[in-house]
Design a protein around this motif. Sequence first.
Motif, PDB file in Angstrom:
ATOM      1  N   GLY A   4       1.720 -23.203  26.330  1.00 46.20           N
ATOM      2  CA  GLY A   4       0.971 -22.325  25.246  1.00 46.20           C
ATOM      3  C   GLY A   4      -0.354 -22.325  25.769  1.00 46.20           C
ATOM      4  N   ALA A 110       4.849 -21.326  22.083  1.00 47.03           N
ATOM      5  CA  ALA A 110       5.433 -20.705  20.829  1.00 47.03           C
ATOM      6  C   ALA A 110       5.127 -19.201  20.338  1.00 47.03           C
ATOM      7  N   TRP A 111       4.075 -18.665  21.064  1.00 40.44           N
ATOM      8  CA  TRP A 111       3.902 -17.315  20.887  1.00 40.44           C
ATOM      9  C   TRP A 111       5.007 -16.314  21.470  1.00 40.44           C
ATOM     10  N   ASP A 113       8.105 -16.867  20.538  1.00 42.43           N
ATOM     11  CA  ASP A 113       9.301 -17.059  19.548  1.00 42.43           C
ATOM     12  C   ASP A 113       8.941 -16.481  18.293  1.00 42.43           C
ATOM     13  N   PHE A 246       4.706 -26.751  16.701  1.00 42.63           N
ATOM     14  CA  PHE A 246       6.056 -25.964  16.207  1.00 42.63           C
ATOM     15  C   PHE A 246       7.432 -26.583  16.401  1.00 42.63           C
ATOM     16  N   ASP A 247       7.542 -27.721  17.131  1.00 46.24           N
ATOM     17  CA  ASP A 247       8.773 -28.110  17.480  1.00 46.24           C
ATOM     18  C   ASP A 247       9.553 -28.574  16.340  1.00 46.24           C
ATOM     19  N   SER A 265      13.505 -22.149   8.890  1.00 51.46           N
ATOM     20  CA  SER A 265      12.967 -21.208   9.615  1.00 51.46           C
ATOM     21  C   SER A 265      12.691 -19.637   9.312  1.00 51.46           C
TER      22      SER A 265
END
Length: 485
Positions: A4, A110-111, A113, A246-247, A265
Amino acid sequence: MGNGPSGICLSYMLSGYRPYLCPDAVHPNSILQSKLEEARHLSIPEQDLEYLSEGLEGRSSNPVAVLFDTLLHPNADFGYDDYPTVLQWKLESEHYIPHLVLGKGPPGGAWNDMEESMLTLSLGDWMELPGLKFKDWTLCNRRNSKNDRATPAEVASYYKHYVKLMGLKRNFIDNSYVTYVAKTYREPEESACEETTRILSEQAQHKQNHDYLKNWEIQGYRRAADGSREPFCLFAETVVLATGTFDAPARLEVNGEDLPYVAHSLTEFEAAVCKGKFRGTTDPVLIVGAGLTAADAVLCAHSHNIPVIHVFRRRLNDPNLIFKQLPKKLYPEYHRVYHMMCTQSYGTSSIHTKYTSFPEHCVLSFNPDMKCVLQSSSGLKKVFKISKALVLIGSHPNLFFLKEQGRSLGHHPNQPIACKGNPVEINPYTYEASKEPNLFALGPLVGDNFIRFLKGGALAITRCLEMRLKNKNQIDESASNNGVC
């Protein structure tokens, strides 16, 4: 580990990009300007970061993060945008430090997703990385928007383009899943992994020996295009944790939370909405949480005429509610949610048709018959029939690949690592873990949730590694001159 913005920014600096004070730069902080003038000819990583950081204040608890932010965005927290950065960047290839960046997907972490159409919390300019202005990039990519905030899709695209433009791609191994990280003192030759042999042969071009490869062993696999797994095993002197938070979604830990209708989610909910699964639904969706992700879920449901029951523990006048920290002009959609939270709260008679908030309430349980049990702060219980439950109360980093999931690294050793309550304990000027030598962390893992502050971690780590490499080379040179083998 982690590709990231934290991992990308660190790779940029480890690749030899160096920040210098601009020749005609004048920082609005006169004391800091005076300190910078003392060593104007030196790059920032060559200077004493503790000395430069002294006396500075900002929205990060990490002093180097505050320092680097004020160099990149002078007086940003005072609402001034007319002060340009006082730094200029130069590529000095001789300062390249061999490294690899492992990530589960393409650069951006994570961006990639996140929901594409939402707007980021931070201004677009604050999402940018050194050397490439976000505004310049958006102009070149024909972005047509009058909003100063960006969408996650734009940010993800920016990060992928950044890696290519800055020549960092050779350092990145995408689609890589790390499963095991531990200290080891085996010789690299003992590993039979082909991936290890390839990496070591490349890194050997930059080093005379492999002593620096004996500290850590990293195991995992790469996911191939056909879905198969290709195992790898690497050795490294230093490991940097840049995995974000964010996991693993945070859980309520109540009965029934694993039932099929309970989700953690926002993406899952949005997918169900797009498939029309709530069309004609009369039972409300239960949304738990008072943060921005929960607010996004409320907005999504509201725009599709899905009734909502919104449950959160905080009082409506709690000064720590995130909505109270956001300017109305920049974040009108979140203030619409906050207005509904305040004006459409649960009363003594009935609930509102489309949205009802339940401040100072918690969920006691979820039942198999699609009913949930709520409890107020006074102990009063209520039961509601719902169509879906969304638990959006934050997330935690998933450090399963470390011993005891990295719990020993935090300020509170017996608790899971959390960006707010229990970040990784670090040396504030090197970002090295206080309880584990040669293990570093940056970004949300050390409490820096905003991209504008994670860059300071990259600066501190780069300086630390450069100083150690310099000291090691001096020792090796001295030993060589003295005839020591």
